[in-house]
Design an enzyme around this catalytic site. Sequence first.
Site, PDB file in Angstrom:
ATOM      1  N   GLU A 167      43.566  49.469  41.942  1.00 14.35           N
ATOM      2  CA  GLU A 167      42.731  49.124  43.096  1.00 14.35           C
ATOM      3  C   GLU A 167      43.620  48.524  44.171  1.00 14.35           C
ATOM      4  O   GLU A 167      44.475  47.679  43.895  1.00 14.35           O
ATOM      5  CB  GLU A 167      41.646  48.119  42.697  1.00 14.35           C
ATOM      6  CG  GLU A 167      40.795  47.642  43.858  1.00 14.35           C
ATOM      7  CD  GLU A 167      39.734  46.628  43.431  1.00 14.35           C
ATOM      8  OE1 GLU A 167      39.226  46.743  42.289  1.00 14.35           O
ATOM      9  OE2 GLU A 167      39.427  45.720  44.218  1.00 14.35           O
ATOM     10  N   GLU A 172      39.639  42.434  52.907  1.00 13.39           N
ATOM     11  CA  GLU A 172      38.490  41.799  52.299  1.00 13.39           C
ATOM     12  C   GLU A 172      38.230  40.486  53.016  1.00 13.39           C
ATOM     13  O   GLU A 172      39.174  39.771  53.385  1.00 13.39           O
ATOM     14  CB  GLU A 172      38.774  41.568  50.816  1.00 13.39           C
ATOM     15  CG  GLU A 172      37.561  41.405  49.995  1.00 13.39           C
ATOM     16  CD  GLU A 172      37.900  41.490  48.513  1.00 13.39           C
ATOM     17  OE1 GLU A 172      36.972  41.641  47.736  1.00 13.39           O
ATOM     18  OE2 GLU A 172      39.084  41.392  48.161  1.00 13.39           O
TER      19      GLU A 172
END
Length: 289
Positions: A167, A172
């Site tokens: 990932e 974010e």
Amino acid sequence: MKRMAFFFMIGTLLLAACTSATPQPTATPTITPTVVPTLAPTPTYGWDSQGWNLVWSDEFDGNTINPQNWTFDKGGNGWGNAELEYYTDRPENARLENGMLVIEARQELYGGLQYTSARMRSQGLQEFQYGRIEARMKLPSGQGIWPAFWMLGNDFGKTKAWPICGEIDVMEYVGKTPDTVYETVHGPGYSGAKGIGSHFALDADTLKNDFHVYAIEWQEDEIRWYVDDQEVFKVTPDQIPAGAQWVYDHPFFFILNLAVGGGWPGYPDSTTVFPQQLQVDYVRVYQKP
């Protein structure tokens, strides 16, 4: 991408837990920045693309989201993070507007839950190995708001489970730290709260009021993160824990989502204003000849 114990895949159950629904990105808020912690806003950013070829982009023009690029995760099962939203494919939650992709979180009763939003992925449609991946975005804000632009290995749900598939969290953000953006990788032996990442500070007003370009430059043995073409973080195989794998050597697909609540961002409160929007001007992929 983020942080918590959202992935309930353990031991021999790891592969069995893999379904067609993608996991939520996982945060690493405890990592100390490894570069200059504060960036100056540069909303007029222009990247020098000399030496790179544009191989794919979605400029989000037109009237409808391109089904050749994106599918939707739908449901309200909490996505492993105790989130509060029900993800839909309705235009109320994801649409094109004025040349932008708008992902909108709403406070409304739907599917037995009190919030709705959207999560889009390019799995099986647009997948890439190496290059410069960037998105120009304006972020939502508020307690309990959690937007992300992230990537999973294209073997996720097929031959490998998370985090073996790998990932990459390009961007974010959680509303409880309004001046901070996070970047992380997760792989076998360094996932969840043990993900390898960093964060940088940028004035909260410019994050929610201005567009910024969030990018990675990904090559065989290195991933670098950029904001408005300022490098903010870098990961190489020698930073991976001993005995763990560097799993960024195969194609990945993209995910754009806007979550409401969860163990890491916390939950909306009386200060949180709805609706909130993640606005995306474009997603582009460049590669070198």
